[in-house]
Design a protein around this motif. Structure first.
Motif, mmCIF file in Angstrom:
data_model
loop_
_atom_site.group_PDB
_atom_site.id
_atom_site.type_symbol
_atom_site.label_atom_id
_atom_site.label_comp_id
_atom_site.label_asym_id
_atom_site.label_seq_id
_atom_site.Cartn_x
_atom_site.Cartn_y
_atom_site.Cartn_z
ATOM 1 N N CYS A 1 26.748 39.180 -86.805
ATOM 2 C CA CYS A 1 27.503 38.301 -87.700
ATOM 3 C C CYS A 1 28.970 38.662 -87.559
ATOM 4 C CB CYS A 1 27.046 38.461 -89.150
ATOM 5 S SG CYS A 1 27.989 37.458 -90.336
ATOM 6 N N GLY A 2 29.754 37.795 -86.899
ATOM 7 C CA GLY A 2 31.161 38.069 -86.668
ATOM 8 C C GLY A 2 32.050 36.982 -87.232
ATOM 9 N N LEU A 3 33.085 37.371 -87.957
ATOM 10 C CA LEU A 3 33.988 36.423 -88.596
ATOM 11 C C LEU A 3 35.427 36.687 -88.162
ATOM 12 C CD1 LEU A 3 32.483 36.540 -92.226
ATOM 13 C CD2 LEU A 3 31.929 34.932 -90.372
ATOM 14 N N SER A 4 36.164 35.613 -87.897
ATOM 15 C CA SER A 4 37.558 35.671 -87.456
ATOM 16 C C SER A 4 37.645 36.511 -86.180
ATOM 17 C CB SER A 4 38.436 36.203 -88.588
ATOM 18 O OG SER A 4 39.796 35.931 -88.331
ATOM 19 N N GLY B 1 31.829 32.900 -87.055
ATOM 20 C CA GLY B 1 32.685 32.078 -87.894
ATOM 21 C C GLY B 1 34.153 32.204 -87.539
ATOM 22 N N TYR B 2 34.796 31.094 -87.348
ATOM 23 C CA TYR B 2 36.247 30.900 -87.193
ATOM 24 C C TYR B 2 36.930 31.992 -86.351
ATOM 25 C CZ TYR B 2 35.932 33.574 -91.658
ATOM 26 O OH TYR B 2 35.622 34.479 -92.649
ATOM 27 N N GLY B 3 36.316 32.306 -85.212
ATOM 28 C CA GLY B 3 36.861 33.324 -84.332
ATOM 29 C C GLY B 3 37.744 32.747 -83.234
ATOM 30 N N GLY C 1 33.874 42.222 -89.182
ATOM 31 C CA GLY C 1 34.850 41.497 -89.988
ATOM 32 C C GLY C 1 36.117 41.197 -89.219
ATOM 33 N N GLY C 2 36.962 40.369 -89.816
ATOM 34 C CA GLY C 2 38.205 39.969 -89.193
ATOM 35 C C GLY C 2 39.382 40.829 -89.598
#
Length: 277
Positions: free
Chosen positions: A127-130, A163-165, A59-60
């Motif tokens: 699965c990685g976000l921000s 996503g959006y990293g 997570g971010g």
């Protein structure tokens, strides 16, 4: 803890009690945020119908906090509904006490523990976000020569969802904003300077699904293009989606916008590659 079925310490046997500070407004786990980590943990979530694969969820929170609800547990619920064992990482932040390398070392350790668990014989993905998108991409890249890894043998990812990293626009010399000052604390800026995954990817890169917002006010969309280009150059395939209008931190609860459909688009991509049926 956090509705998890499994709870594994990363580095030494210890209780999860007091391992990290969790803020959950009005007891709402879906909005939970971790603001301090003393000891990193890996939280596991079992699917009703396992497909033999697992996904590490990152997570971010900008490496100063962790959006374990919206970008952790929410992702786990989505992925377990597709048959994956989902693993949410509670990693340390880069500080003077932990060093710049702490988040990546924790992620590598978690990925190795997943592989050794016996739960996912068919392989694993990311699965990685921000900021978790930056960390997830770093798992696909070369480990910095200036650091010493406590885990040398880390399994390769079968696939990645990013996503959006901030892949490399926070790195000195590669910023989009002119004269952008270093990010505090010093160890966080050092992490971004050392980890620029788009130009450090191992070859071949795994197939990757990428989702960004074109008007993201926090993470410039050029990060998406840099990562996609790097994956292609390193022999991987890319599914890239850039939405014209979407907030940063779009996660899984952004409503009434085209970007709301990104999880369904990702499911179609996963089926195309036969990772789900």
């Amino acid at each position: 803890m956090l509705e998890a079925d499994l709870c594994w310490p990363l580095w030494e046997e210890s209780s999860v009690e007091g391992a990290f500070k969790l803020d959950a407004p009005e007891g709402n786990i879906g909005q939970a945020v971790i603001t301090k980590v003393e000891r990193p943990f890996l939280l596991g979530y079992r699917p009703a119908k396992p497909n033999g694969r697992g996904v590490l969820i990152l997570g971010g929170g900008g490496y100063v906090q962790l959006m374990v609800g919206r970008e952790g547990i929410a992702a786990a619920k989505w992925l377990t509904s597709l048959g994956f064992h989902a693993f949410v990482l509670v990693h340390r932040f880069p500080t003077a006490d932990t060093g710049a390398e702490a988040p990546l070392n924790d992620a590598r350790r978690a990925f190795k523990l997943m592989s050794e668990s016996g739960l996912i014989p068919q392989g694993q993905g990311i699965c990685g976000l921000s900021s978790g998108g930056h960390l997830g991409a770093a798992l696909m890249a070369q480990y910095p020569e200036t650091w010493t890894s406590p885990d040398l043998d880390v399994p390769q990812a079968q696939f990645a969802i990013i996503g959006y990293g901030p892949i490399s626009t926070n790195a000195a010399g590669r910023t989009i904003v002119a004269n952008k000052p270093p990010l505090p604390p010093l160890e966080k800026q050092a992490l971004y300077d050392e980890l620029q995954p788009d130009v450090q990817l191992n070859a071949p890169a795994p197939p990757t699904f990428i989702v960004y917002s074109n008007n993201d006010p926090v993470v410039p969309v050029v990060n998406a293009y840099r990562l996609a280009e790097g994956i292609t150059k390193s022999g991987g395939s890319v599914e890239l989606h850039v939405f014209a209008d979407a907030p940063h931190g779009l996660a899984f609860d952004t409503e009434n916008l085209p970007v709301s459909n990104w999880p369904l688009m990702c499911e179609a991509w996963l089926r195309q590659h036969s990772w789900i049926e």
